[in-house]
Scaffold this active site. Sequence first.
Site, PDB file in Angstrom:
ATOM      1  CG  HIS A  23       5.427 -25.649   9.693  1.00  0.00           C
ATOM      2  ND1 HIS A  23       4.198 -24.749  10.126  1.00  0.00           N
ATOM      3  CD2 HIS A  23       5.111 -26.691  10.383  1.00  0.00           C
ATOM      4  CE1 HIS A  23       3.464 -25.384  11.052  1.00  0.00           C
ATOM      5  NE2 HIS A  23       3.765 -26.378  11.280  1.00  0.00           N
ATOM      6  CG  ASP A  60      -3.338 -32.150   9.857  1.00  0.00           C
ATOM      7  OD1 ASP A  60      -2.983 -32.602  11.161  1.00  0.00           O
ATOM      8  OD2 ASP A  60      -3.485 -30.867   9.688  1.00  0.00           O
ATOM      9  CD  GLU A  98      -1.162 -28.818  14.761  1.00  0.00           C
ATOM     10  OE1 GLU A  98      -0.673 -27.907  15.867  1.00  0.00           O
ATOM     11  OE2 GLU A  98      -0.834 -29.014  13.556  1.00  0.00           O
TER      12      GLU A  98
END
Length: 452
Positions: free
Chosen positions: A426, A87, A152
């Site tokens: 991210h 993911d 996760e």
Amino acid sequence: MSVNDYLQQNREQSVAELNELLRIPSISAKSEHRADTAAAAEWLAGRMRAIGLTTVEVVPTAGHPVVLGEWRGAPGAPTLLIYGHYDVQPPEPLDEWLSPPFEPTVRDGKLFARGSVDDKGQVYLHMKAVEAHLAANGSLPVNVVFCVEGEEEIGSPNLAEFLSANAGRLRCDAVMISDTTMFAPGLPSITIGLRGLAYMEVRVQGPSVDLHSGAYGGAVVNPANALAKIIAQLHDEQGRVTIPGFYDRVMEIEDAERRMIAGLPFKEEGLREEVGAPKLGGEAGYGPLERIWVRPTLDVNGLLSGYTGEGAKTVLPCRAMAKISMRLVPDQDHQEVERMFTDHVKSLAPEGVTVEVEALHGGQPWYAAPSGPVFEAARRALAKAYGREPVTIREGGSIPIVKAFEDTLHAPVVLIGFGLPGENAHAPNEWMSVDNFHRGAEAIAALYDELR
């Protein structure tokens, strides 16, 4: 054909396959991408079957599925469990991407795509190492189990239960995780420590409604002022957290590790420039890397109160809120710290307001002494692939499932990352070094030989 020859000859094909996986927007946090997340799991299962794993299953959970793949054809040899996740984080803000987040693009030796380094690229290089051994030799020198989850990025809410329920099937001699970074380009690194987390929300309530600051200001305790006063008392002048007992269980750094950290190619000015701050700060008596890796912290992550729109509104707010995270180090316990934080914050509240504290998320810190057969094998394999001895490092972030693997399977966990600093894991324009993807596969293939 040797294992390395196979990897070298199939480099373009390996990246092309990885690109297929990267095009799947497996965003676990968004319900509208549930089908995409399931598709990524099925894609991985298909590739595991194609490379020759003998048992492959997509196992449902209460959330997104876990992909299990096994090859246990080396009786008497060690068993290595490889964990990763398929993911990915949401890609927003989309307008900051230089190329579409789910259309992989190579620029300057970097493969740009959401999930390229976190964690699809790092998972897939392990699969390529297995493929190379099976293609070149028809077998592996060790037994291998893949456990790849799809949650996760939302805190692995179902993984601990999955591990407990499948502990027998997942039995192994060591757990290998590649979801971290190297300290610097060309410098192979083994991560031996991660900080834990206690994430709290503090809510301060004063009057029942917002008030006119002229009509009531001075006669009513302002919740925003009260919250600011509480926060200001959470650190002393030396940058230490003031919560009673906060440092009681902190494992102090040993002199040998402190010397190792001091010997790393690191410059404070480089960090200052990277973050764009006028000056670095933190707990007195420790350098920046020590503050990030081996010391606990307390930081405000968000504040909300009163009027924050354009122009003036003379309001005395009825409530104020702060989100506060504490990064923890061995041997702190996040639940114990949550209780101590709650008690301390409430003790600091002035009369005239009520305070509520809620724990939103937590995870235990982790540390592994860098010794034993699997660590020595990892050192030799990394040195062979990169032409230099690896360093041992820690990371300031948290991977809560590491401790869950260790406690449930009773096996050592080794973290070998092939990401690099500044990879935007991210953030927009996430990337992975194409060279590291290939050399990582070579290192892992060598690790299997070193473990035999």
